[in-house]
Design a protein around this motif. Structure first.
Motif, PDB file in Angstrom:
ATOM      1  N   PRO A  60      23.082  51.163  52.735  1.00  0.00           N
ATOM      2  CA  PRO A  60      24.434  51.217  52.183  1.00  0.00           C
ATOM      3  C   PRO A  60      25.397  49.921  52.450  1.00  0.00           C
ATOM      4  O   PRO A  60      25.834  49.504  51.787  1.00  0.00           O
ATOM      5  N   MET A  61      25.276  50.020  53.431  1.00  0.00           N
ATOM      6  CA  MET A  61      25.916  48.309  54.116  1.00  0.00           C
ATOM      7  C   MET A  61      25.495  47.128  54.042  1.00  0.00           C
ATOM      8  O   MET A  61      26.315  45.560  53.132  1.00  0.00           O
ATOM      9  N   ARG A  62      24.146  46.679  52.789  1.00  0.00           N
ATOM     10  CA  ARG A  62      24.040  45.242  52.716  1.00  0.00           C
ATOM     11  C   ARG A  62      24.060  45.701  50.468  1.00  0.00           C
ATOM     12  O   ARG A  62      24.320  44.585  50.535  1.00  0.00           O
ATOM     13  N   GLN A  63      24.179  47.027  50.789  1.00  0.00           N
ATOM     14  CA  GLN A  63      24.815  46.858  49.177  1.00  0.00           C
ATOM     15  C   GLN A  63      26.228  46.920  49.588  1.00  0.00           C
ATOM     16  O   GLN A  63      26.767  45.900  48.315  1.00  0.00           O
ATOM     17  N   TRP A  64      27.561  47.130  49.919  1.00  0.00           N
ATOM     18  CA  TRP A  64      28.441  46.955  50.137  1.00  0.00           C
ATOM     19  C   TRP A  64      29.244  45.332  50.126  1.00  0.00           C
ATOM     20  O   TRP A  64      29.877  44.905  49.484  1.00  0.00           O
ATOM     21  N   VAL A  65      27.734  44.509  50.776  1.00  0.00           N
ATOM     22  CA  VAL A  65      28.324  42.852  51.289  1.00  0.00           C
ATOM     23  C   VAL A  65      27.768  42.300  49.810  1.00  0.00           C
ATOM     24  O   VAL A  65      28.720  41.553  49.407  1.00  0.00           O
ATOM     25  N   THR A  66      27.120  42.807  48.813  1.00  0.00           N
ATOM     26  CA  THR A  66      26.165  42.148  48.133  1.00  0.00           C
ATOM     27  C   THR A  66      27.820  42.437  46.820  1.00  0.00           C
ATOM     28  O   THR A  66      27.876  41.331  46.216  1.00  0.00           O
ATOM     29  N   GLN A  67      27.879  43.824  46.828  1.00  0.00           N
ATOM     30  CA  GLN A  67      28.874  43.509  45.797  1.00  0.00           C
ATOM     31  C   GLN A  67      30.579  43.632  46.045  1.00  0.00           C
ATOM     32  O   GLN A  67      30.752  43.124  45.908  1.00  0.00           O
ATOM     33  N   ARG A  68      31.305  43.488  47.155  1.00  0.00           N
ATOM     34  CA  ARG A  68      31.892  42.542  47.491  1.00  0.00           C
ATOM     35  C   ARG A  68      31.761  40.913  47.720  1.00  0.00           C
ATOM     36  O   ARG A  68      32.459  40.281  46.837  1.00  0.00           O
ATOM     37  N   THR A  69      30.446  40.519  47.836  1.00  0.00           N
ATOM     38  CA  THR A  69      30.576  39.271  46.962  1.00  0.00           C
ATOM     39  C   THR A  69      30.843  38.994  45.555  1.00  0.00           C
ATOM     40  O   THR A  69      31.310  38.424  44.864  1.00  0.00           O
ATOM     41  N   GLU A  70      29.720  40.572  44.553  1.00  0.00           N
ATOM     42  CA  GLU A  70      30.026  39.818  43.273  1.00  0.00           C
ATOM     43  C   GLU A  70      31.366  40.364  42.535  1.00  0.00           C
ATOM     44  O   GLU A  70      31.507  39.523  41.769  1.00  0.00           O
ATOM     45  N   ILE A  71      31.832  41.122  43.841  1.00  0.00           N
ATOM     46  CA  ILE A  71      33.048  41.173  43.216  1.00  0.00           C
ATOM     47  C   ILE A  71      34.037  39.519  43.334  1.00  0.00           C
ATOM     48  O   ILE A  71      35.084  39.514  42.321  1.00  0.00           O
ATOM     49  N   ALA A  72      33.502  38.841  44.230  1.00  0.00           N
ATOM     50  CA  ALA A  72      34.623  37.920  44.662  1.00  0.00           C
ATOM     51  C   ALA A  72      33.759  36.780  43.588  1.00  0.00           C
ATOM     52  O   ALA A  72      35.443  35.822  43.118  1.00  0.00           O
ATOM     53  N   ASP A  73      33.109  36.721  43.150  1.00  0.00           N
ATOM     54  CA  ASP A  73      32.220  35.746  41.945  1.00  0.00           C
ATOM     55  C   ASP A  73      33.217  35.699  40.472  1.00  0.00           C
ATOM     56  O   ASP A  73      34.057  35.180  39.498  1.00  0.00           O
ATOM     57  N   GLN A  74      33.057  37.119  40.870  1.00  0.00           N
ATOM     58  CA  GLN A  74      34.313  37.749  39.315  1.00  0.00           C
ATOM     59  C   GLN A  74      35.277  37.916  39.495  1.00  0.00           C
ATOM     60  O   GLN A  74      35.677  37.149  38.256  1.00  0.00           O
ATOM     61  N   ARG A  75      36.041  37.768  40.257  1.00  0.00           N
ATOM     62  CA  ARG A  75      37.593  36.898  40.438  1.00  0.00           C
ATOM     63  C   ARG A  75      37.321  35.780  40.015  1.00  0.00           C
ATOM     64  O   ARG A  75      38.313  35.133  39.753  1.00  0.00           O
ATOM     65  N   ARG A  76      36.416  35.056  40.667  1.00  0.00           N
ATOM     66  CA  ARG A  76      36.636  33.704  40.559  1.00  0.00           C
ATOM     67  C   ARG A  76      36.111  33.401  38.980  1.00  0.00           C
ATOM     68  O   ARG A  76      37.132  32.434  38.283  1.00  0.00           O
ATOM     69  N   GLN A  77      35.902  33.502  38.153  1.00  0.00           N
ATOM     70  CA  GLN A  77      34.953  33.578  36.778  1.00  0.00           C
ATOM     71  C   GLN A  77      35.994  34.548  36.384  1.00  0.00           C
ATOM     72  O   GLN A  77      36.802  33.420  34.781  1.00  0.00           O
ATOM     73  N   SER A  78      36.912  34.924  36.367  1.00  0.00           N
ATOM     74  CA  SER A  78      38.414  35.656  35.887  1.00  0.00           C
ATOM     75  C   SER A  78      39.794  34.699  35.919  1.00  0.00           C
ATOM     76  O   SER A  78      40.247  34.303  34.783  1.00  0.00           O
ATOM     77  N   GLU A  79      39.314  34.025  36.996  1.00  0.00           N
ATOM     78  CA  GLU A  79      40.101  32.918  36.972  1.00  0.00           C
ATOM     79  C   GLU A  79      39.999  31.842  36.489  1.00  0.00           C
ATOM     80  O   GLU A  79      41.692  31.193  35.419  1.00  0.00           O
ATOM     81  N   ARG A  80      39.077  31.143  36.174  1.00  0.00           N
ATOM     82  CA  ARG A  80      38.841  30.225  35.779  1.00  0.00           C
ATOM     83  C   ARG A  80      39.130  30.450  33.932  1.00  0.00           C
ATOM     84  O   ARG A  80      39.174  29.944  32.737  1.00  0.00           O
ATOM     85  N   ALA A  81      38.669  31.482  32.928  1.00  0.00           N
ATOM     86  CA  ALA A  81      39.211  32.563  32.210  1.00  0.00           C
ATOM     87  C   ALA A  81      39.976  31.888  31.444  1.00  0.00           C
ATOM     88  O   ALA A  81      40.684  32.010  30.518  1.00  0.00           O
ATOM     89  N   ARG A  82      41.204  32.521  32.897  1.00  0.00           N
ATOM     90  CA  ARG A  82      42.309  32.596  32.112  1.00  0.00           C
ATOM     91  C   ARG A  82      43.261  31.572  32.062  1.00  0.00           C
ATOM     92  O   ARG A  82      44.231  31.171  31.520  1.00  0.00           O
ATOM     93  N   GLN A  83      42.332  30.193  33.404  1.00  0.00           N
ATOM     94  CA  GLN A  83      42.659  28.975  33.102  1.00  0.00           C
ATOM     95  C   GLN A  83      42.561  28.474  31.531  1.00  0.00           C
ATOM     96  O   GLN A  83      44.046  27.778  31.211  1.00  0.00           O
ATOM     97  N   GLN A  84      41.252  28.392  31.153  1.00  0.00           N
ATOM     98  CA  GLN A  84      40.705  28.039  29.814  1.00  0.00           C
ATOM     99  C   GLN A  84      41.982  28.511  28.776  1.00  0.00           C
ATOM    100  O   GLN A  84      41.850  28.112  27.863  1.00  0.00           O
TER     101      GLN A  84
END
Length: 156
Positions: A60-84
């Protein structure tokens, strides 16, 4: 006192080995108390519980860390999409202005209004470069044929 605290089975085992080894071993064993194992039942149970918790929480800790990384990536992509989206909205607003569209057509497509004369100015700073003759491939076929005939006549 420590010898009195040991279990009866331990004392009997020590007495049995002393009798097998002879009378001198009895004196030595009486002065020394048998060693108790440091790993008691409680310590073994505690180690088992700790190991179980580590194993149970590792995935579960491994999954949690992986999901946190994916959430951060999704937030960066969302910000790039907003700028575009913002840039495309600004471009759309510019393209709705007829003056901007006309300026772009004149600049990129070299359009002119009726009655205007369009000029294309080339950089006149350098001398015009003549292409170098790279051999038979750059000349027409008939020139190559005639040169072949001339060279054959000259060889005679």
């Amino acid at each position: 006192m420590a010898a009195e605290r040991s279990s009866t089975a331990t004392r009997l085992r020590a007495l049995g080995t002393a009798l097998v080894q002879g009378p001198t071993a009895v004196r030595v064993n009486r002065t020394r108390s048998p060693r108790r194992s440091r790993l008691t039942g409680r310590a073994a149970l505690l180690a088992l519980v700790v190991c179980s918790l580590v194993v149970a929480l590792a995935y579960p800790m491994r999954q949690w860390v992986t999901q946190r990384t994916e959430i951060a990536d999704q937030r960066r992509q969302s910000e790039r999409a907003r700028q575009q989206v913002k840039q495309l909205t600004e471009e759309k607003a510019r393209l709705e202005d007829p003056a901007y569209v006309e300026q772009q057509a004149r600049e990129h497509l070299h359009y002119v209004r009726p009655g205007e004369t369009g000029f294309t100015v080339l950089d006149g700073g350098g001398a015009a470069k003549q292409p170098k003759d790279q051999g038979a491939a750059d000349r027409p076929w008939y020139s190559n044929l005639w040169d072949g005939v001339d060279s054959a006549d000259a060889a005679r």
